[in-house]
Design a protein around this motif. Structure first.
Motif, mmCIF file in Angstrom:
data_model
loop_
_atom_site.group_PDB
_atom_site.id
_atom_site.type_symbol
_atom_site.label_atom_id
_atom_site.label_comp_id
_atom_site.label_asym_id
_atom_site.label_seq_id
_atom_site.Cartn_x
_atom_site.Cartn_y
_atom_site.Cartn_z
ATOM 1 N N PRO A 278 0.730 -1.121 0.052
ATOM 2 C CA PRO A 278 -0.106 -0.138 -0.093
ATOM 3 C C PRO A 278 0.990 1.052 0.180
ATOM 4 C CG PRO A 278 -1.039 -1.428 1.492
ATOM 5 C CD PRO A 278 0.350 -2.273 1.058
ATOM 6 N N ASP B 8 -15.493 -4.318 2.364
ATOM 7 C CA ASP B 8 -14.312 -4.274 2.393
ATOM 8 C C ASP B 8 -13.535 -5.397 2.140
ATOM 9 O OD1 ASP B 8 -11.614 -3.478 3.094
ATOM 10 O OD2 ASP B 8 -12.028 -2.641 4.972
ATOM 11 N N HIS B 9 -12.717 -5.430 0.937
ATOM 12 C CA HIS B 9 -11.901 -6.524 0.658
ATOM 13 C C HIS B 9 -11.130 -7.073 1.855
ATOM 14 C CE1 HIS B 9 -8.408 -8.787 -0.756
ATOM 15 N NE2 HIS B 9 -9.096 -9.553 -1.185
ATOM 16 N N ASP B 10 -10.295 -6.383 2.304
ATOM 17 C CA ASP B 10 -9.341 -6.526 3.487
ATOM 18 C C ASP B 10 -9.915 -7.208 4.720
ATOM 19 O OD1 ASP B 10 -7.422 -5.789 1.523
ATOM 20 O OD2 ASP B 10 -7.019 -3.959 2.494
ATOM 21 N N ALA C 250 -11.127 -10.864 3.516
ATOM 22 C CA ALA C 250 -10.372 -11.750 2.774
ATOM 23 C C ALA C 250 -9.454 -12.914 3.821
ATOM 24 C CB ALA C 250 -9.005 -10.741 2.169
ATOM 25 N N ARG D 280 -6.459 -15.309 3.715
ATOM 26 C CA ARG D 280 -5.329 -15.626 2.475
ATOM 27 C C ARG D 280 -4.759 -16.579 2.943
ATOM 28 N NH1 ARG D 280 -3.376 -9.573 0.752
ATOM 29 N NH2 ARG D 280 -1.436 -10.944 -0.051
ATOM 30 N N LYS E 103 -11.025 -8.548 -5.220
ATOM 31 C CA LYS E 103 -11.340 -7.256 -4.874
ATOM 32 C C LYS E 103 -12.490 -6.791 -5.775
ATOM 33 C CE LYS E 103 -6.705 -5.884 -3.204
ATOM 34 N NZ LYS E 103 -5.531 -4.869 -3.583
ATOM 35 N N LEU F 93 -5.935 -11.539 -6.336
ATOM 36 C CA LEU F 93 -6.235 -10.402 -5.516
ATOM 37 C C LEU F 93 -7.440 -9.421 -6.303
ATOM 38 C CD1 LEU F 93 -2.988 -9.629 -3.634
ATOM 39 C CD2 LEU F 93 -5.262 -10.563 -2.595
ATOM 40 N N ASP G 294 -16.692 -14.248 4.004
ATOM 41 C CA ASP G 294 -15.383 -14.252 3.652
ATOM 42 C C ASP G 294 -15.107 -14.631 2.296
ATOM 43 O OD1 ASP G 294 -14.454 -13.693 6.290
ATOM 44 O OD2 ASP G 294 -13.612 -15.458 6.763
#
Length: 270
Positions: free
Chosen positions: A106, A183-185, A188, A190, A174, A170, A203
């Motif tokens: 980011p 909100d993806h984050d 997610a 992973r 997204k 990703l 999720d």
């Protein structure tokens, strides 16, 4: 109208050679130069010769600044920190920059975005037409199906790939999150290992495979009770990414400074 002068950073790598070949074979653009790191064994080599083409007299150098000065557009499939530095050079010299680098953090992305205020930057986690169509489908399907449908993304790449999940995975996740308005984050997942407990509703899960010389396989799965929808894209050759990147460079001519993506290039609805 004269050809768009295109420079390739990392021109001796697998993707770099593919880009040289694609630019050379595409009407409206031509290779003006290419660079590699200082100390590379490829310095001084003919850039077209490395791509399996007839030698052109254009040799590989390590003078990145000069390449940005003389090129109309630069195509960059390198590494995150390197792409940040290239974005700053592009802003300084008003050079179009097409970035296909993945794994960008980011804080690095923020620097690239800032550079886009002064020049045209086109960025894509995946440059292929098919993958960007898949992302659009992911957004639409996720917006239609509620969270009774679990979303899982499975991706596989060659054993040389250093980032995971892939930038394309990703991108798809997204897009699905946008379709659901979440909100993806925040949703997610992973990685799973050990006693993880039941899957959390809503999720978006990721599974990663690495092996052999797989260019890139991605499957987006929507799974509910007694039914499952799967959307898959398989890349057979890196040339699909090179074609998209060159198309992006040509599209960027005459555009105002800003940060663009492949949806803009392909005219797909966001």
């Amino acid at each position: 109208m004269s050809d768009l002068k295109v420079g390739i950073v990392g021109c001796a790598g697998r993707m770099g050679r593919m880009l040289v070949k694609q630019v050379t074979q595409t009407e409206g653009c031509s290779i003006c130069g290419g660079v590699e790191q200082t100390g590379s064994d490829y310095l001084g080599k003919d850039i077209h010769g490395l791509a399996g083409l007839e030698p052109s007299g254009i040799t590989v150098t390590d003078d990145t600044t000069h390449l940005f000065e003389m090129a109309d557009a630069i195509i960059d499939f390198t590494a995150p920190a390197t792409s940040v530095a290239h974005a700053k050079l592009a802003a300084k010299y008003q050079t179009i920059l097409v970035i296909g680098t993945t794994g960008i953090a980011p804080e690095e992305q923020a620097e690239i975005t800032e550079s886009g205020q002064k020049t045209v930057i086109v960025q894509g986690a995946n440059m292929s037409l098919g993958v960007n169509l898949l992302a659009q489908l992911a957004r639409k399907v996720a917006g239609i199906l509620d969270d009774e449908f679990d979303i899982e993304i499975l991706e596989m790449h060659h054993h040389h790939k250093v980032d995971a999940p892939s930038g394309t995975a990703l991108l798809l996740g997204k897009a699905a999150a946008e379709g659901r308005g979440v909100d993806h984050d925040a949703v997610a997942d992973r990685g799973r290992d050990g006693i993880t407990g039941a899957r959390k509703r809503g999720d978006i899960g990721y599974a990663v495979l690495r092996g052999g010389n797989v260019v890139g396989d991605h499957t987006l799965i929507f799974a509910a009770e007694n039914e499952r929808i799967e959307l898959t894209h398989k890349a057979g050759d890196r040339s699909i990414f090179a074609r998209g990147a060159v198309r992006a460079a040509l599209w960027a001519q005459g555009k105002p400074a800003g940060n663009y993506d492949m949806m803009d290039v392909l005219g797909l609805e966001g």
